[in-house]
Design an enzyme around this catalytic site. Structure first.
Site, PDB file in Angstrom:
ATOM      1  N   TYR A  22      -6.789   6.638   3.992  1.00  0.00           N
ATOM      2  CA  TYR A  22      -6.891   5.611   2.901  1.00  0.00           C
ATOM      3  C   TYR A  22      -6.259   4.376   3.273  1.00  0.00           C
ATOM      4  CZ  TYR A  22      -5.924   3.062  -1.146  1.00  0.00           C
ATOM      5  OH  TYR A  22      -5.695   1.727  -1.942  1.00  0.00           O
ATOM      6  N   CYS A  77     -18.942  -3.152 -17.560  1.00  0.00           N
ATOM      7  CA  CYS A  77     -18.790  -2.910 -16.210  1.00  0.00           C
ATOM      8  C   CYS A  77     -19.783  -3.471 -15.301  1.00  0.00           C
ATOM      9  CB  CYS A  77     -18.915  -1.387 -15.925  1.00  0.00           C
ATOM     10  SG  CYS A  77     -18.736  -0.696 -14.160  1.00  0.00           S
ATOM     11  N   CYS A 109     -17.496   1.267 -19.854  1.00  0.00           N
ATOM     12  CA  CYS A 109     -18.778   1.192 -19.131  1.00  0.00           C
ATOM     13  C   CYS A 109     -19.649  -0.187 -19.711  1.00  0.00           C
ATOM     14  CB  CYS A 109     -19.870   2.329 -19.550  1.00  0.00           C
ATOM     15  SG  CYS A 109     -19.146   3.939 -18.847  1.00  0.00           S
ATOM     16  N   LEU A 163      11.235   4.339  -7.040  1.00  0.00           N
ATOM     17  CA  LEU A 163       9.913   4.633  -6.780  1.00  0.00           C
ATOM     18  C   LEU A 163       9.537   5.903  -6.481  1.00  0.00           C
ATOM     19  CD1 LEU A 163       9.697   1.465  -4.267  1.00  0.00           C
ATOM     20  CD2 LEU A 163       8.223   1.966  -6.502  1.00  0.00           C
ATOM     21  N   GLY A 164      10.630   6.850  -6.291  1.00  0.00           N
ATOM     22  CA  GLY A 164      10.538   8.177  -5.837  1.00  0.00           C
ATOM     23  C   GLY A 164       9.856   8.515  -4.318  1.00  0.00           C
ATOM     24  N   TYR A 165       9.696   9.584  -4.172  1.00  0.00           N
ATOM     25  CA  TYR A 165       9.000  10.028  -2.914  1.00  0.00           C
ATOM     26  C   TYR A 165       9.488   9.174  -1.782  1.00  0.00           C
ATOM     27  CZ  TYR A 165       5.863  12.408  -6.097  1.00  0.00           C
ATOM     28  OH  TYR A 165       5.034  13.073  -6.816  1.00  0.00           O
ATOM     29  N   GLU A 225       0.733  -1.142   0.062  1.00  0.00           N
ATOM     30  CA  GLU A 225       0.059  -0.096  -0.022  1.00  0.00           C
ATOM     31  C   GLU A 225       0.858   1.176  -0.107  1.00  0.00           C
ATOM     32  OE1 GLU A 225      -3.205   0.448  -0.752  1.00  0.00           O
ATOM     33  OE2 GLU A 225      -3.485  -1.484  -0.550  1.00  0.00           O
ATOM     34  N   ASP A 277      -9.593   6.244  -2.020  1.00  0.00           N
ATOM     35  CA  ASP A 277      -8.630   7.134  -2.645  1.00  0.00           C
ATOM     36  C   ASP A 277      -9.191   7.666  -4.112  1.00  0.00           C
ATOM     37  OD1 ASP A 277      -8.680   4.888  -4.214  1.00  0.00           O
ATOM     38  OD2 ASP A 277      -6.760   4.580  -4.735  1.00  0.00           O
TER      39      ASP A 277
END
Ligand code: SF4
Length: 393
Positions: free
Chosen positions: A126, A206, A203, A89-91, A46, A144
């Site tokens: 989240y 769906c 759609c 992955l960054g951040y 996550e 989210d």
């Protein structure tokens, strides 16, 4: 479109599990974090998925868990190794927060409620809802952007996503099916990722088609795009004895990460030479120069990098035909630059980052292999490889 007061809203949400779970069982993607519901594994996935696409996260997830299979391993991992595992992955604050929280979990055990998870670093509503429902089977919604998109369309609710988010947390909880809370959370995410996509939702295939009030990408309403801030940076790539210099960033974006020596203003070659002389360097030559734009979420860096060679390395580089042209070009530019440019550069106050003593020299191969270098700087590596390689030969 608004069903906020229509009475059909509650019924529509209550109908979701019966429609989504059979569809999910048949159509869910085979993802490495869906092999089990171990809380450590769910948690790592996550956090990785917070700002990274599923495809990009898959390989990193497997590598990360192979290196750090338990929360205790993560808690005890040296920071440099952790950041290297996170590379791509960054951040990087996510990795640091993950480890901070892992130290608490390793000592106190895994929380079993969303509230308990929310108290840990890097975990918001989240993520707490996702972990508590997937790993502990609790009816805790995980709302989210994906889920907001699906439900705003389903309900025909045109409120802004921020307003919708808090109301959906409360409204979705009673719809959770006791026996399959985790699967229900994942089925909503999966529908948003694969069918009810931001543009051109599928759609006609769906499972919510009959129930859906929108059946198009008309919702959520587009938000006004925030302008990105732009900064100009001059990046100095010091090369000495075939090694390249890194320094830890002391502040601002990518704080605490390795990077190259940066001056937070644009400089031409003459300006760089004046700056280096002003900072006390007497013996150097400018090598290859390259410009690059790096885009963060809210910020753009317009970067210009210059290789700065020691005299000996510059002499060696002159023998390397490919690089010699670049070096000569840069130095010619420097020679041709106006006196006014030099004077202006010399007058500029010395940036905060002039502590050459903080530079750490490493072989370029080691930087590439072992050191976590953010992608904002990785594009400089070919320049260094050429300069250091030529200097060594
Ligand atoms: S019918 Fe279309 S708009 Fe509605 S939930 Fe499904 S994919 Fe999304």
């Amino acid at each position: 479109m608004d069903t906020k007061r229509s009475g059909g809203r509650e019924a529509a949400l209550a109908a979701l599990p019966a429609l989504l779970l059979p569809w999910y069982d048949k159509n869910k993607r085979d993802l490495p974090w869906r092999q089990d519901t171990d809380p450590y594994r769910v948690w790592v996935s996550e956090i990785m998925l917070q700002q990274t696409r599923v495809e990009a996260a898959k390989e990193h997830y497997v590598r990360f868990l192979r290196a750090l299979p338990t929360v205790e391993d993560l808690a005890a991992c040296p920071e440099d190794k952790l950041l290297k595992l996170w590379e791509g992955l960054g951040y990087y604050s996510r990795a640091r927060n993950l480890q901070k929280a892992a130290k608490i979990v390793a000592a106190e055990g895994f929380p079993s409620t969303a509230e308990g998870w929310r108290k840990l670093s890097g975990i918001g509503d989240y993520t707490a809802g996702a972990i508590a429902s997937i790993a502990f089977g609790q009816p805790t919604p995980a709302v989210d952007g994906n889920v907001i998109r699906v439900l705003s369309r389903l309900l025909g609710d045109d409120r802004p996503p921020e307003a919708l988010k808090s109301s959906l947390f409360a409204e979705l909880a009673p719809a959770y099916p006791q026996a399959r809370c985790g699967d229900f959370t994942q089925s909503l995410m999966e529908l948003g990722a694969t069918v009810c996509t931001p543009a051109s939702p599928l759609c006609l295939t769906c499972p919510l088609f009959e129930l859906c009030r929108t059946r198009s990408d008309a919702l959520p309403l587009p938000r006004r795009k925030q302008e990105r801030k732009r900064s100009e940076l001059t990046v100095l790539l010091f090369v000495r004895g075939g090694e390249a210099a890194l320094c830890r960033r002391q502040s601002g974006v990518l704080r605490g990460m390795y990077g190259f020596f940066c001056i937070e203003q644009a400089m031409d070659a003459a300006g760089v030479q004046a700056f280096l002389r002003g900072a006390g360097m007497r013996s150097f030559a400018l090598g290859e120069r390259r410009a690059h734009r790096h885009v963060f979420t809210h910020l753009e860096w317009e970067m210009t990098a210059y290789v700065v060679l020691s005299e000996e390395d510059a002499a060696a580089l002159q023998n390397s035909s490919a690089a010699a042209d670049d070096a000569a070009a840069a130095n010619q530019t420097a020679a041709a630059a106006s006196a006014a440019g030099e004077a202006a550069a010399a007058k500029q106050s010395a940036p905060a980052h002039t502590d050459f003593a903080a530079l750490q020299y490493f072989p370029v191969e080691r930087i590439e292999r072992e050191i976590s270098l953010p992608s904002a700087f990785r594009w400089c590596l070919p320049l260094l490889r050429r300069a250091a390689g030529a200097a060594r030969n």
